[in-house]
Design an enzyme around this catalytic site. Structure first.
Site: not given
Ligand code: HEM
Ligand SMILES: [Cu+2]
Ligand SMILES: [Cu+2]
Lengths: 668, 306
Positions: A61, A71, A75, A79, A102, A123, A134, A141, A144, A148, A200, A203, A210, A283, A285, A287, A298, A314, A358, A361, A418-420
């Protein structure tokens, strides 16, 4: 005969995917040729492909996850390069292609990189931490894992045969409906995610069973290590959330394949329903990913601070709290659909309430360090990077949960930043820390510290340089998923962000170098004792790597941090506990079921994508036959004789006795 | 340890430079922090309030993290090792109450903000709001001014100081109507009508675009709005020339086209918007095929004007 498949499916007009695809195919063929030429095939087949050992599956895995992380990273580089040059210009990627990039990046990163890495560590670690041999259903397992891998394979096939979805990582209708996306891209997405989603879900079932049903004697819930607790919470979320994903995507599939109208613009379809359903999975997902990551932190923070986890109860409460509340916040992904003040306020508040769990924690980790003796090894550095970075990432998250703020930030590059911020600093850092931390357990040697530290420092600097500019362009109004733009103020911030990616490339290089260097110098980095970090939980009792059966005799747990107590007592009395009575151990037999299943699943998926109906029927018959053959099997599992167990365990005890005698402890 | 210190010394100045570069640049042209109307001001204010509330606990926590980690490093012989300090009821109480109280406070901000700034809520004003109907197509925006009996494509002209009441829908896939400096965005959705109330208090040309990905022509869904004084607006509306916006013209709009140059219609079928919103006309056509479908797309480059 071949459905929609024809030569026009191969993008001869687009050199980039074609060359990339050709390189990947060549590499794979080369690897295969090497394996066959060297005669490694029987070994791979017997020891890995058909293995049902949770440790082997965990390692596979993680390998899959690392490859997909690479990969997805490629990408990301594409971008960032596109947006660095596409100012008043089309750049080098036309929209048809950029939009695939993207979409593939997001899908691969979340579902085929982060998920396999998280599940891989679960795992490998959970049965060891629980002191058992196991998981509940070893063959399941393996099924699974291979399902994937099937999903990941299908996504990568789309690179050269046909196209991938151009709809974003969540295929929002009506854009993803047949009318607006007539190509096979969305179908690739649907079947890849459905097939791996089943993996998944299995799993989830496997690990919940388990953890609830098979733990070492005396391992009560309140004695379970934190990582196992978070694995349980994560798997409970999988059980509750993944069926929603499966059903939602099934509805979209019915729309596309059989002319249904769940989400279409015609015949009373309602696309808004899709947003609700997909985020009811989406959402939780995040978590599912971040809770085990918290578990890793931890373990790491407690081990390297030389203290038990502060406020253990706690922490457990906060985990379960997050688990429950994460199902009540999905609407924050579309505050801007105009649901009205009451609804928006309710979901805004429920979202910020998660931050309480959070926050608790974070403070408990702080107090774990307080009064500790902190060793800044590589896993600990990742944890420090996480603590300092995640706090501000959480802050921007709560900011997005304030509806009026979201009204000007929704879908912007601020959101992308934010999400990154939380997913890279929260999840990816944890996974790298976890790999570093449990690597000696898996392979019997530690990873090289110097290269590990270099990876960390380049990553953290690269992270800030890449993602902080995205916050800025977000505030300057830039929306996400733009293939080109003409706003001068954005241009140079995006270029800085691309410089950040260069730094991240160096970090990735250091990471690869670390693995290579450590492998070459594995003798000098060898972990002789099975406890390289002065660990506290049961996985450090056994040898590195552990025998198939994990523990010669199941530990009789009488305390939280039982292994730590045991170790202290051994030091005080300068002797090991009494030698136990060894008995023969029954272990599950290897089975090709998972691999064969996945083979047919790949055929089914590919046939469905290209509407090759006869092939689909062949695949279905094959998969069903595999299932029947496995279900009707009538062979006993195999026994490991008591002598063999005794012999191996005496060697382990001798190594430990040596430490006690010489008093020399080479803990990192 | 030395390694960390050395790198730390190098990284810190970088951050300072970055932060210093950040502040002035955030106040640039189309920043959401430079709003020109009451809605944008309200949104930005709430955002800054929330930010300050959170910074109040985030900053001390960050400092404590770095401080604890630094002081309790294994090499510090002056730090007291307390391996048994693993639980304290008092600390747990504080640890749960700090975030809880913060969220209480923030919850109040959220509740009030969500209600006062709900996009459907009219802006209190003596003047009657200007009605505008907005429709998103693949890949352009149509703005209908029912009172003026004109319509525009990819061009939005609004009077300064007068409340604007938008009714928004989509003739094809989802989009989002967004003008960063005016404030709140809202989805354009097929079969549904969203409402948005805005006001521009300063004349000027602003960035306006779709903020939800809608396909290949999405980056060019720009309609940069122009805010002009009321008299000039009336002049403009009177002077608009163009064809009739009827079902026939709608048929053209429903075809996919990219980077459409602005143009206008004079004479608008008054029932058109509601017909689109109620799905009484067929939705946008979509492409002819993708890879693995019939090959070839039917996109009008830079056009769509009748
Ligand atoms: C390691 C360096 C990374 C870079 C430089 C990067 C960069 C980017 C960029 C430039 C975008 C698109 C922004 C746009 O909307 O034009 C993007 C989208 C996204 N990235 Fe990353 N990323 C990285 C890692 C990750 C990781 C580790 C995850 C999740 C585990 C992730 C999840 C996503 C998701 C879900 C989107 C939205 C795709 C969409 O618009 O449908 N990225 N990222
Ligand atoms: Cu959310
Ligand atoms: Cu709606």
């Amino acid at each position: 005969m071949l459905g929609k498949l024809s030569w026009s499916a191969i993008p001869f007009d687009q050199p980039i995917p074609l060359i990339a695809g050709a390189v990947v195919v060549l590499l794979m063929l080369g690897a295969l040729a090497l394996v066959l030429a060297k005669g490694w095939m029987p070994y791979l087949w017997k020891e890995w492909i058909t293995s049902v050992d949770h440790k082997r599956l965990g390692i596979m895995y993680v390998l899959l996850g690392l490859l997909m992380l690479l990969r997805g990273f490629i990408d990301a580089i594409m971008m960032r390069a596109q947006q660095a040059v596409a100012y008043h210009a089309q750049g080098y990627l036309p929209p048809e292609h950029y939009n695939q990039v993207f979409s593939a990046h997001g899908t691969i990163m979340v579902l085929f990189a982060a998920m396999p890495l998280v599940i891989g560590l679960m795992n490998f670690v959970v049965p060891l931490q629980l002191g058992v041999r196991d998981v509940a259903f070893p063959t399941l397992n393996s099924v699974s894992f291979w399902l994937t891998a099937t999903g990941a394979l299908l996504v990568n096939i789309s690179l050269v045969v046909g196209e991938f979805a151009r709809t974003g990582w969540l295929p929002y209708p009506p854009l993803s409906e047949l009318r607006y996306s007539p190509g096979v891209g969305v179908d690739y997405y649907l079947w890849a995610v459905q097939i791996s989603g089943i993996g998944t879900l299995l799993t989830g079932i496997n690990f919940v069973t388990t953890i609830l049903k098979i733990r070492a004697p005396g391992m009560t819930y309140m004695r379970m290590p934190m990582f196992s607790w978070t694995a349980l919470a994560s798997c409970l979320l999988i059980l509750a959330a993944f069926p929603v994903l499966t059903a939602t995507l099934a509805m979209l599939t019915l729309d596309r394949y059989l002319g249904f109208h769940f989400f279409t613009n015609e015949a009373g379809g309602n696309a808004m329903m899709f947003m609700n359903l997909i985020w009811a999975w989406g959402h939780p997902e995040v978590y599912i990913l971040v809770l085990p990551a918290f578990g890793i932190y931890s373990e790491v923070i407690s081990t390297f601070s030389g203290k038990p986890l502060f406020g253990y109860r706690s922490m457990v409460a906060a985990t379960l709290f997050i688990c429950v509340v994460s199902f009540m916040t999905w609407l924050h992904h579309f505050f801007t659909m105009g649901a009205g003040g009451d609804v928006n306020a309710a979901f805004g508040i429920s979202t910020s309430i998660i931050a309480v769990g959070t926050g608790v924690k974070i403070y408990n980790w702080l107090f774990t360090m307080y009064g500790g003796r902190i060793r800044f090894t590589t896993p600990m550095l990742w944890s420090m990077g996480f603590l300092t970075t995640f706090i501000t990432g959480g802050l921007t998250g709560v900011l997005l949960a304030v509806p009026p703020a979201d009204f000007i930030l929704h879908n912007s590059m601020f959101l992308v930043a934010h999400f990154h911020h939380v997913i890279v600093a929260g999840v990816v850092f944890a996974l790298l820390a976890g790999i570093e931390f449990w690597w000696p357990k898996a392979f019997g040697y530690r990873l090289h510290e110097g290269w590990g530290k270099a990876t960390f420092w380049f990553s953290i600097v690269g992270f800030y340089v890449t993602f902080m500019p995205m916050y800025v362009v977000g505030i300057l109004g830039m929306t996400r998923r733009l293939q080109h733009y003409d706003v001068a103020e954005w241009h140079w911030w995006l270029q800085i962000s691309s410089v950040g990616v260069l730094i991240l490339i160096v970090a990735a290089g250091c990471q690869v170098a670390q693995l290579l260097v450590s492998y070459i110098r594995r003798e000098e980095l060898k972990d002789i004792t099975g406890d390289p970090w002065n660990g506290r939980t049961l996985e450090w009792v056994t040898t590195s790597p552990p025998p198939v059966y994990n523990f010669a005799v199941l530990p009789q747990v009488i305390d939280t941090e039982y292994y730590w107590e045991l170790k202290q007592r051994a030091f005080e009395q300068a002797r090991l506990s009494e030698e136990p009575k060894y008995e023969a151990i029954e272990m599950p037999r290897n089975s090709p079921t998972g691999f064969v299943c996945a083979f047919f699943a790949t055929i089914i998926g590919f046939a469905l994508i290209w509407h090759i109906w006869w092939l689909m029927i062949v695949g279905l018959i094959g998969a069903y036959a595999t299932f029947v053959v496995f279900a009707w099997r009538d062979v006993p599992e195999y026994m490991i004789p008591a002598d063999e167990v005794a012999q191996q365990d005496r060697a382990r005890r001798a190594a430990r006795q040596h430490i006690l005698n010489t008093g020399e402890v080479a803990w990192q | 340890m030395i390694f960390i210190r050395r790198v730390g010394r190098r990284v810190l100045p970088c951050f300072c430079v970055l932060a210093a570069g950040l502040l002035p640049s955030l106040a640039q042209a189309d920043s959401i922090l430079e709003p020109v109307g009451p809605v944008g001001k309200g949104d930005a204010l709430i955002m800054m309030d929330a930010l300050v509330i959170m910074l109040a606990i985030v900053i001390p926590t960050m400092i404590a993290t770095l401080g604890f980690a630094w002081w309790y490093r294994a090499s510090n012989t002056r730090a007291v090792y307390r391996p048994d300090f693993t639980y304290s009821g008092k600390i747990e109480l504080v640890v749960w109450s700090i975030p809880t109280l913060t969220i209480f406070f923030l919850g109040g901000v959220i509740w009030i903000g969500s209600h006062t700034l709900d996009p459907f809520t009219p802006i209190p004003s003596a003047a009657k709001p200007l009605e505008i109907e907005a429709v998103s197509f693949d890949w352009k925006w149509l703005f209908i001014y029912p009172e003026q009996n004109v319509a525009t494509v990819n061009q939005l002209v609004v009077p300064v100081g007068r409340p604007l009441h938008f009714r928004i829908t989509s003739a094809s896939v989802f989009n989002v109507f967004f003008v960063p400096r005016l404030g709140s965005m809202i989805y354009a959705m097929n079969g549904m009508v969203s409402q948005l109330n805005l006001r521009a208090d300063k004349p000027g040309k602003y960035l306006g675009f779709s903020a939800h990905f809608s396909g290949d022509g999405f980056p060019d869904m720009r309609f940069d709005p122009v805010a002009v004084p009321a008299a000039q607006f009336a002049n403009w509306a009177n002077g608009v020339k163009g064809a009739q916006l009827d079902r026939n013209a709608l048929g053209q709009l429903l075809k996919q086209s990219r980077a459409v140059k602005p143009y206008a219609y004079r004479g608008v079928d008054p029932a058109l918007f509601d017909a689109i919103a109620a799905r009484r006309v067929a939705p946008g056509e979509g492409p002819e095929g993708g890879r693995g479908g019939a090959e070839g797309r039917n996109v009008m480059p830079h056009g769509g004007a009748p």
